[in-house]
Design a protein around this motif. Structure first.
Motif, PDB file in Angstrom:
ATOM      1  N   GLU A   1       0.666  -1.144  -0.057  1.00  0.00           N
ATOM      2  CA  GLU A   1       0.119  -0.214  -0.153  1.00  0.00           C
ATOM      3  C   GLU A   1       0.672   1.310   0.151  1.00  0.00           C
ATOM      4  O   GLU A   1       0.501   2.227  -0.320  1.00  0.00           O
ATOM      5  CB  GLU A   1      -0.932   0.041   1.209  1.00  0.00           C
ATOM      6  N   ARG A   2       2.188   1.110   0.286  1.00  0.00           N
ATOM      7  CA  ARG A   2       2.905   2.227   0.130  1.00  0.00           C
ATOM      8  C   ARG A   2       4.200   1.971  -0.647  1.00  0.00           C
ATOM      9  O   ARG A   2       4.690   0.613  -0.589  1.00  0.00           O
ATOM     10  CB  ARG A   2       3.474   2.381   1.615  1.00  0.00           C
ATOM     11  N   LEU A   3       5.017   2.955  -1.468  1.00  0.00           N
ATOM     12  CA  LEU A   3       5.860   2.717  -2.476  1.00  0.00           C
ATOM     13  C   LEU A   3       6.948   3.848  -1.934  1.00  0.00           C
ATOM     14  O   LEU A   3       6.207   5.067  -2.044  1.00  0.00           O
ATOM     15  CB  LEU A   3       5.319   2.910  -3.837  1.00  0.00           C
ATOM     16  N   ARG A   4       7.908   3.794  -2.013  1.00  0.00           N
ATOM     17  CA  ARG A   4       9.081   4.571  -1.816  1.00  0.00           C
ATOM     18  C   ARG A   4       9.924   4.360  -3.248  1.00  0.00           C
ATOM     19  O   ARG A   4      10.330   3.572  -3.673  1.00  0.00           O
ATOM     20  CB  ARG A   4       9.907   4.350  -0.782  1.00  0.00           C
ATOM     21  N   VAL A   5      10.230   5.573  -3.769  1.00  0.00           N
ATOM     22  CA  VAL A   5      11.193   5.745  -4.875  1.00  0.00           C
ATOM     23  C   VAL A   5      12.019   6.915  -4.864  1.00  0.00           C
ATOM     24  O   VAL A   5      11.624   7.709  -4.506  1.00  0.00           O
ATOM     25  CB  VAL A   5      10.184   5.913  -6.327  1.00  0.00           C
ATOM     26  N   CYS A   6      13.508   6.389  -4.772  1.00  0.00           N
ATOM     27  CA  CYS A   6      14.681   7.156  -4.830  1.00  0.00           C
ATOM     28  C   CYS A   6      15.186   7.363  -6.475  1.00  0.00           C
ATOM     29  O   CYS A   6      15.973   6.250  -7.010  1.00  0.00           O
ATOM     30  CB  CYS A   6      15.612   6.947  -3.911  1.00  0.00           C
ATOM     31  N   ILE A   7      15.158   8.490  -6.856  1.00  0.00           N
ATOM     32  CA  ILE A   7      15.464   8.932  -8.130  1.00  0.00           C
ATOM     33  C   ILE A   7      16.869   9.120  -8.321  1.00  0.00           C
ATOM     34  O   ILE A   7      17.468   9.881  -7.480  1.00  0.00           O
ATOM     35  CB  ILE A   7      14.658   9.965  -8.907  1.00  0.00           C
TER      36      ILE A   7
ATOM     37  N   ILE B   1      10.821  10.123  -3.180  1.00  0.00           N
ATOM     38  CA  ILE B   1       9.400  10.409  -3.090  1.00  0.00           C
ATOM     39  C   ILE B   1       8.545   9.185  -2.591  1.00  0.00           C
ATOM     40  O   ILE B   1       8.977   7.886  -2.769  1.00  0.00           O
ATOM     41  CB  ILE B   1       8.819  10.199  -4.531  1.00  0.00           C
ATOM     42  N   SER B   2       7.693   9.408  -1.425  1.00  0.00           N
ATOM     43  CA  SER B   2       6.738   8.363  -0.849  1.00  0.00           C
ATOM     44  C   SER B   2       5.434   8.405  -1.239  1.00  0.00           C
ATOM     45  O   SER B   2       4.983   9.666  -1.238  1.00  0.00           O
ATOM     46  CB  SER B   2       7.071   8.600   0.707  1.00  0.00           C
ATOM     47  N   TYR B   3       4.809   7.577  -1.737  1.00  0.00           N
ATOM     48  CA  TYR B   3       3.552   7.344  -1.974  1.00  0.00           C
ATOM     49  C   TYR B   3       2.677   6.479  -1.466  1.00  0.00           C
ATOM     50  O   TYR B   3       3.076   5.476  -0.491  1.00  0.00           O
ATOM     51  CB  TYR B   3       3.451   6.641  -3.649  1.00  0.00           C
ATOM     52  N   ARG B   4       1.288   6.609  -1.344  1.00  0.00           N
ATOM     53  CA  ARG B   4       0.567   5.582  -0.754  1.00  0.00           C
ATOM     54  C   ARG B   4      -0.506   5.326  -1.898  1.00  0.00           C
ATOM     55  O   ARG B   4      -0.744   6.174  -2.631  1.00  0.00           O
ATOM     56  CB  ARG B   4      -0.332   6.202   0.593  1.00  0.00           C
ATOM     57  N   ARG B   5      -1.035   4.255  -1.788  1.00  0.00           N
ATOM     58  CA  ARG B   5      -1.857   3.713  -2.822  1.00  0.00           C
ATOM     59  C   ARG B   5      -3.368   4.503  -2.706  1.00  0.00           C
ATOM     60  O   ARG B   5      -3.520   4.689  -1.631  1.00  0.00           O
ATOM     61  CB  ARG B   5      -2.137   2.400  -2.992  1.00  0.00           C
TER      62      ARG B   5
END
Length: 164
Positions: free
Chosen positions: A110-116, A147-151
């Motif tokens: 349910e959560r996604l972290r992306v480091c560019i 960037i931290s996301y939630r679904r």
């Protein structure tokens, strides 16, 4: 009647209702995500990026950056690397294919972290200079944002629930 039971049992297995392994990351990243935290390489939080969206399908990663405009990327992931790798590929107006290297992490589906990583284009003497993006090795906003996301909408229970 027996055929019907086998049909429902088969559907249950295909949908992840069994004790089998969860779906692979290529399925789990798909959906609509909302930015809940955006850290710039300067180490500061960019609150203006909060509530922006990413819409990820099987073939396209659409990211909302400036205003309401979305930028579309082809993407590939490699969940077998540590940390897991993500490549975002875009073709610029002059036909150059640019790859931004990143790492990602799925948390509780349910959560996604992306480091560019570093950008593939920098401006030097007023002209764009193309270079290879450098993939980050950890989740710190050093060369690109974290960037931290939630679904946006939760996956149904049957999609995947971890084994107890």
């Amino acid at each position: 009647m027996n055929r019907l039971c086998f049909l429902f049992l088969g559907l249950g297995v295909l949908c992840g209702c069994s004790d089998r392994m969860p779906p692979d990351d290529s399925l789990c990243v798909q959906g609509e995500w909302i930015v809940v935290d955006f850290r710039s390489p300067k180490g500061t939080e960019d609150r203006g990026q909060r509530r922006k969206h990413a819409i990820i399908s099987e073939e396209t990663w659409s990211e909302q950056f400036l205003g309401d405009r979305f930028e579309d990327f082809e993407y590939t992931i490699d969940p077998n690397k540590s940390p897991k790798e993500l490549d975002l590929i875009q073709t610029d107006p002059s036909g150059n294919r640019l790859t931004v290297r990143a790492i990602y992490e799925l948390i509780d589906n349910e959560r996604l972290r992306v480091c560019i990583g570093s950008p593939p284009v920098v401006e030097k003497d007023g002209k764009p200079e193309f270079m290879e993006s450098v993939r980050p090795t950890d989740f710190t906003a050093k060369d690109g944002p974290l960037i931290s996301y939630r679904r946006k909408t939760k996956r149904p229970e049957w999609f995947w629930s971890p084994r107890s």
